[in-house]
Design a protein around this motif. Sequence first.
Motif, short mmCIF file in Angstrom:
data_model
loop_
_atom_site.label_atom_id
_atom_site.label_comp_id
_atom_site.label_asym_id
_atom_site.label_seq_id
_atom_site.Cartn_x
_atom_site.Cartn_y
_atom_site.Cartn_z
N ARG A 171 0.86 -1.18 0.00
CA ARG A 171 0.00 0.00 0.00
C ARG A 171 0.89 1.22 0.00
O ARG A 171 2.00 1.20 0.49
CB ARG A 171 -0.86 0.03 1.28
N ASP A 172 0.36 2.31 -0.59
CA ASP A 172 1.05 3.59 -0.51
C ASP A 172 0.12 4.50 0.28
O ASP A 172 -0.98 4.82 -0.19
CB ASP A 172 1.30 4.11 -1.93
N GLU A 173 0.57 4.91 1.46
CA GLU A 173 -0.30 5.67 2.37
C GLU A 173 -0.71 7.03 1.80
O GLU A 173 -1.67 7.64 2.27
CB GLU A 173 0.39 5.85 3.73
N THR A 174 0.01 7.49 0.78
CA THR A 174 -0.32 8.81 0.21
C THR A 174 -1.23 8.69 -1.01
O THR A 174 -1.58 9.68 -1.63
CB THR A 174 0.96 9.56 -0.21
N CYS A 175 -1.61 7.45 -1.37
CA CYS A 175 -2.30 7.22 -2.65
C CYS A 175 -3.82 7.16 -2.45
O CYS A 175 -4.31 6.32 -1.70
CB CYS A 175 -1.78 5.92 -3.26
N ILE A 176 -4.53 8.01 -3.16
CA ILE A 176 -6.00 8.06 -3.00
C ILE A 176 -6.66 6.78 -3.49
O ILE A 176 -7.65 6.33 -2.90
CB ILE A 176 -6.59 9.32 -3.70
N PHE A 177 -6.13 6.17 -4.56
CA PHE A 177 -6.75 4.94 -5.06
C PHE A 177 -6.49 3.76 -4.11
O PHE A 177 -7.32 2.86 -4.03
CB PHE A 177 -6.30 4.62 -6.49
N CYS A 178 -5.38 3.76 -3.38
CA CYS A 178 -5.19 2.74 -2.33
C CYS A 178 -6.30 2.88 -1.28
O CYS A 178 -6.87 1.88 -0.84
CB CYS A 178 -3.83 2.90 -1.65
N LYS A 179 -6.59 4.11 -0.91
CA LYS A 179 -7.61 4.36 0.12
C LYS A 179 -8.99 3.96 -0.40
O LYS A 179 -9.78 3.33 0.31
CB LYS A 179 -7.60 5.82 0.54
N ASN A 210 -3.82 -3.70 -4.12
CA ASN A 210 -2.41 -3.40 -3.90
C ASN A 210 -1.97 -2.25 -4.79
O ASN A 210 -2.56 -2.01 -5.85
CB ASN A 210 -1.54 -4.63 -4.20
N HIS A 211 -0.94 -1.56 -4.35
CA HIS A 211 -0.46 -0.39 -5.10
C HIS A 211 0.57 -0.79 -6.15
O HIS A 211 1.62 -1.36 -5.83
CB HIS A 211 0.17 0.63 -4.14
N PHE A 212 0.27 -0.49 -7.40
CA PHE A 212 1.22 -0.61 -8.51
C PHE A 212 1.10 0.70 -9.25
O PHE A 212 -0.02 1.15 -9.53
CB PHE A 212 0.83 -1.75 -9.47
N PHE A 241 -1.44 7.84 -10.07
CA PHE A 241 -0.34 6.89 -10.31
C PHE A 241 -0.49 5.63 -9.46
O PHE A 241 0.42 5.22 -8.73
CB PHE A 241 1.00 7.63 -10.16
N HIS A 242 -1.66 5.06 -9.59
CA HIS A 242 -2.01 3.73 -9.04
C HIS A 242 -2.67 3.05 -10.23
O HIS A 242 -3.71 3.54 -10.74
CB HIS A 242 -2.98 3.91 -7.86
N PHE A 243 -2.09 1.95 -10.71
CA PHE A 243 -2.60 1.27 -11.91
C PHE A 243 -4.13 1.16 -11.88
O PHE A 243 -4.71 0.78 -10.85
CB PHE A 243 -1.99 -0.14 -12.00
ZN ZN Z 1 -2.20 3.21 -4.58
#
Ligand code: ZN
Length: 139
Positions: free
Chosen positions: A2-10, A47-49, A98-100
Motif C-alpha cells: 500500500r502507498d499511504e499517500t495514494c488516494i486509489f489505495c484508500k 495493492n499499489h502498482f 499513479f495507481h494502476f
Molecule cells: Zn495506490
Amino acid sequence: MRDETCIFCKIANGEIPSATVYEDPDFRVILDLGPASEGHALILPKNHFKDVCDLDEETAAKVLPLAAKIGAAMKKSLGCAGFNLVQNNGKEAGQTVFHFHVHVIPRYEGGPSIAAWECQPANADKLAQIAEQIKSALS
Ligand code: ZN
Ligand code: 5GP
C-alpha cells in the motif's frame, strides 16, 4: 503493498467511500467521478502498482477477464452498444493517478463521442526501423 499517500489505495481498500460496482479480495471496481460516459468505471487493484510495468503477473492475469466481465454487465444493464478499455501509463499518456487502473467506458449509439488519436502517415521503411528499435529493447 500500500502507498499511504495514494488516494486509489484508500478507495480500493474502502477507507474512502466510492460508488462500488464490484469487489473481490484483489480488486474494487468503482464509478469514475468525472465520467466520459454514463457508467464509466475504474478497475482498481487493492495493492499499489504505479502503472502496468509495475504490475505483478498474478494481478495482471486477472485484470482482463475482470474487464470483460464488467463490460458485459454494462451491456446488459446499461444498454450500451460497446465499451472501451483504456489504460494510461505516464503523465504524457494522460495518467493522472499513479495507481494502476483500467477504465471501462460504455459506448452508446448517439454518443457521447470520445476523442481518438489522429492517424499519421507512415512508410514501410520507417515502420521496419521502429519495429527493430522496439525489438532490440525486449529481453
Ligand atoms: Zn495506490
Ligand atoms: P487517469 O487519467 O489516471 O487514467 O485516470 C484517473 C481517473 O480517475 C480520471 O478519470 C478521474 O476522473 C478519476 N478520479 C480521480 N480521482 C477520483 C476519485 O477520488 N474518485 C473517483 N471515483 N474517481 C476519481
